[in-house]
Design a protein around this motif. Structure first.
Motif, short mmCIF file in Angstrom:
data_model
loop_
_atom_site.label_atom_id
_atom_site.label_comp_id
_atom_site.label_asym_id
_atom_site.label_seq_id
_atom_site.Cartn_x
_atom_site.Cartn_y
_atom_site.Cartn_z
N THR A 1 -0.18 6.37 -9.77
CA THR A 1 -1.55 6.63 -10.20
C THR A 1 -2.27 5.32 -10.45
O THR A 1 -1.64 4.26 -10.60
CB THR A 1 -1.58 7.47 -11.49
N TYR B 1 2.04 1.64 -3.62
CA TYR B 1 0.96 2.04 -4.51
C TYR B 1 0.50 3.48 -4.26
O TYR B 1 -0.05 4.13 -5.17
CB TYR B 1 -0.23 1.10 -4.36
N SER B 2 0.72 3.97 -3.04
CA SER B 2 0.29 5.34 -2.74
C SER B 2 1.08 6.38 -3.53
O SER B 2 0.66 7.54 -3.63
CB SER B 2 0.43 5.61 -1.23
N HIS B 3 2.22 6.00 -4.09
CA HIS B 3 3.05 6.91 -4.88
C HIS B 3 2.78 6.79 -6.38
O HIS B 3 3.45 7.46 -7.17
CB HIS B 3 4.53 6.66 -4.60
N TYR C 1 -7.29 0.70 -6.02
CA TYR C 1 -6.49 1.72 -6.67
C TYR C 1 -6.84 1.88 -8.14
O TYR C 1 -6.87 2.99 -8.67
CB TYR C 1 -4.99 1.40 -6.55
N HIS D 1 0.83 -1.21 0.00
CA HIS D 1 0.00 0.00 0.00
C HIS D 1 0.86 1.26 0.00
O HIS D 1 0.50 2.27 -0.62
CB HIS D 1 -0.93 0.00 1.20
N ILE D 2 2.01 1.21 0.68
CA ILE D 2 2.93 2.36 0.67
C ILE D 2 3.46 2.60 -0.74
O ILE D 2 3.53 3.74 -1.23
CB ILE D 2 4.08 2.13 1.67
#
Length: 584
Positions: free
Chosen positions: A22, A18-20, A44, A15-16
């Motif tokens: 799009t 993927y948070s960076h 996402y 998740h960390i």
């Protein structure tokens, strides 16, 4: 057991990562790898933000959404016309029409920099999106014609459907009181109006508002708030008011009247500017701490009282009165800064001052010491350096800024226009650039003479070392830049993504700049040449290029390195008003 494969990482670390990224990047890189990753990325990949895409990525994304089942999974979509991205809003609708069939489950739509024509094209599609609950629109043409805006807003209000959150920026609204339609679905509204009187009509139309943010734009209209057909807004819990021009500032009594219509407020945020004026009778109460104290005591339900006022005053007596009025209450903070010569700028706030553009003039270096100028810069988000032709004494010492750590400055404009480049300006810019760690944009407003190239070189050498944070550079008016200048520019600004040049009127000069930029600027994705009006251009120059609109791509392929197989850079170009080139 040591982790050797990406797919063995725990979900928290995934998740960390993927948070960076799009939603489209996640879809392209991680879809259909295995069941576990598909499950992790499912949320996402429902959200596509295309606002930072290169044009070939945009094309690929549109192809993905054209797949039979992919578009049905999308819940939110963001499109933009802001540089350096391609004009996504019109192109997207062209490729995925009809929108309600391609994206039937879309819940959130955001359009940034839309033209009036595009808004009118999207309106029928927006109405047909049955699951759309959030709509955010920012108009490119700020405050356009009354009839177009009125028609758009009127049709939108009548056909909002399930929309609960509505944001309209840059769309001028007036005479809303004549609208006869009521809406019971919108709970969050962000809107621009011409006068505070329209606020009453908004509260009448939108009956279930919980959050309201209003920006009162400049107008010379003196129409006052009317008490007829007033409906209390009992549901409103948060109200934000902005007015960044003295002309558009509502009277204090009108503001109090509006607040009385929202008796259950929990949060009130207010940002107001009063510029270059001695306060007249209507607005002098804004500088009265006692009146604000009465408001705070009257509305006991307000737990978040966040106000920030900016005054620029010519009268010392008025300045002293403002400071004394607010300083008597412990929840106000008062900061006094130097402003234009013979003027004082005062910030009064409860929690934090709002940052703004600060203008720097040559006279400041005579009138103020390093600490005062540093304090002036410290509350800015943008700097405008107006270095005009001004005669100064020769013995002024070099200014050393105290604690030059300007980590909040994102934009610097130099010029208006820049007539000369002296040692004082060089020393100041070196310190400013050295302390600006998040600087994103630089605009050079040059004079049209033989010193323009020298001034560009002076500016570049003031950078002292490469600055990787700067992604946007504009030079206006343009001058002939050869490969040597572009090479130096690419060295000091290695992360440049967008480059705009104004005033070039020869095809050969354009070709030379394109060739040099493609060769030296490895990260450049957007190149723009502002085309002069045809009446100011002789035949055979950019006027000819303007008339070749349908052949722009072919001309660039034939006359620049974009046509070389060695370059291998795909591009998209158009020349409707200005020549714009998007690079892969």
């Amino acid at each position: 057991m040591p982790i050797t494969l990406f797919e063995t990482l725990p979900n928290e670390l995934l998740h960390i990562v993927y948070s960076h990224l799009t939603g489209f990047e996640i879809h392209r890189a991680f879809s259909d790898l295995n069941a576990r990753l598909t499950g992790v990325i499912s949320d996402y990949t429902k959200h596509f933000d295309l606002t930072q895409m290169k044009f070939q990525q945009f094309e690929e994304c549109c192809r993905v959404l054209l797949e039979s089942d992919r578009g049905a999974q999308i819940q939110s979509l963001c499109l933009s016309n802001r540089r350096p991205v391609v004009n996504e809003i019109a192109l997207f609708l062209t490729k995925l029409r009809p929108l309600h069939e391609r994206l039937p489950n879309l819940q959130c739509l955001k359009l940034f920099g839309a033209t009036t024509t595009e808004l009118m094209q999207y309106l029928p599609n927006t109405i047909l999106l049955q699951k759309l609950t959030k709509l955010s629109i920012e108009s490119k043409e700020k405050y356009t014609t009354d009839n177009t805006d009125r028609m758009f807003f009127e049709d939108l209000v009548k056909n909002l459907g399930p929309i609960q959150q509505l944001s309209l920026k840059g769309i001028r609204l007036r005479n809303i009181s004549q609208f006869k339609w009521l809406n019971n679905t919108v709970t969050h509204l962000n809107i621009d109006i011409e006068r505070i009187a329209e606020l009453i009509s908004i509260l009448h139309i939108f009956r279930n508002l919980e959050y309201l943010s209003v920006n009162v734009v400049a107008t010379n209209d003196t129409y006052q708030v009317q008490c007829d057909d007033v409906v209390p807004a009992l549901q409103v819990k948060e109200f934000r008011l902005k007015s960044f021009d003295s002309i558009s500032l509502p009277t204090f009594d009108d503001l109090v009247f509006s607040l009385n219509l929202m008796p259950n407020l929990h949060s009130f945020k207010c940002q107001l500017d009063i510029l270059y004026t001695v306060l007249n009778e209507d607005y002098s109460t804004y500088a009265n701490g006692d009146r604000w104290h009465i408001i705070r005591n009257q509305f006991k339900s307000i737990t978040n009282f966040d106000c920030s006022f900016r005054y620029r005053i010519l009268c010392n007596t008025t300045c002293q009165g403002i400071c004394q009025s607010f300083s008597s209450f412990p929840y106000w903070t008062v900061h006094v800064y130097p402003s234009l010569p013979y003027a004082t700028e005062i910030f009064v706030f409860t929690k934090r001052p709002h940052r703004s553009t600060v203008k720097i003039l040559p006279t400041y270096f005579e009138q103020y010491d390093d600490r005062k100028i540093t304090s002036l810069i410290n509350r800015a988000s943008a700097i405008s350096i107006n270095w005009t032709d001004y005669e100064r004494e020769d013995d002024i010492p070099t200014l050393r800024l105290s604690c030059p750590n300007f980590s909040h400055i994102k934009s610097v404009l130099i010029g208006h226009p820049l007539l000369y480049f002296d040692d004082q300006l060089k020393e100041f810019l070196q310190q400013l650039f050295h302390g600006s760690s998040i600087l994103k944009e630089i605009i050079l407003y040059m004079s049209i003479d033989e010193s323009a190239i020298d001034n560009i070189l002076h500016f570049l050498y003031c950078l002292s070392q490469p600055i990787s944070s700067v992604t946007n550079l504009s030079i206006r008016p343009g001058c002939r830049l050869d490969e040597t200048i572009i090479t130096i520019m690419a060295y000091y600004l290695p992360s440049l993504v967008s480059f705009t040049l104004m005033g070039i009127d020869e095809l050969d000069d354009i070709a030379e700049v394109v060739n040099a930029c493609v060769k030296e600027m490895k990260h450049l994705t957007y190149l723009e040449f502002h085309v002069p009006h045809p009446g100011s251009v002789e035949g055979g120059s950019l006027l000819k290029l303007r008339l070749m609109e349908c052949e722009i791509h072919a001309w660039l392929m034939q006359n620049t390195s974009l046509g070389d197989l060695v370059t291998e850079r795909e591009f998209y170009a158009e020349c409707s008003e200005d020549l714009k080139i998007w690079l892969s």
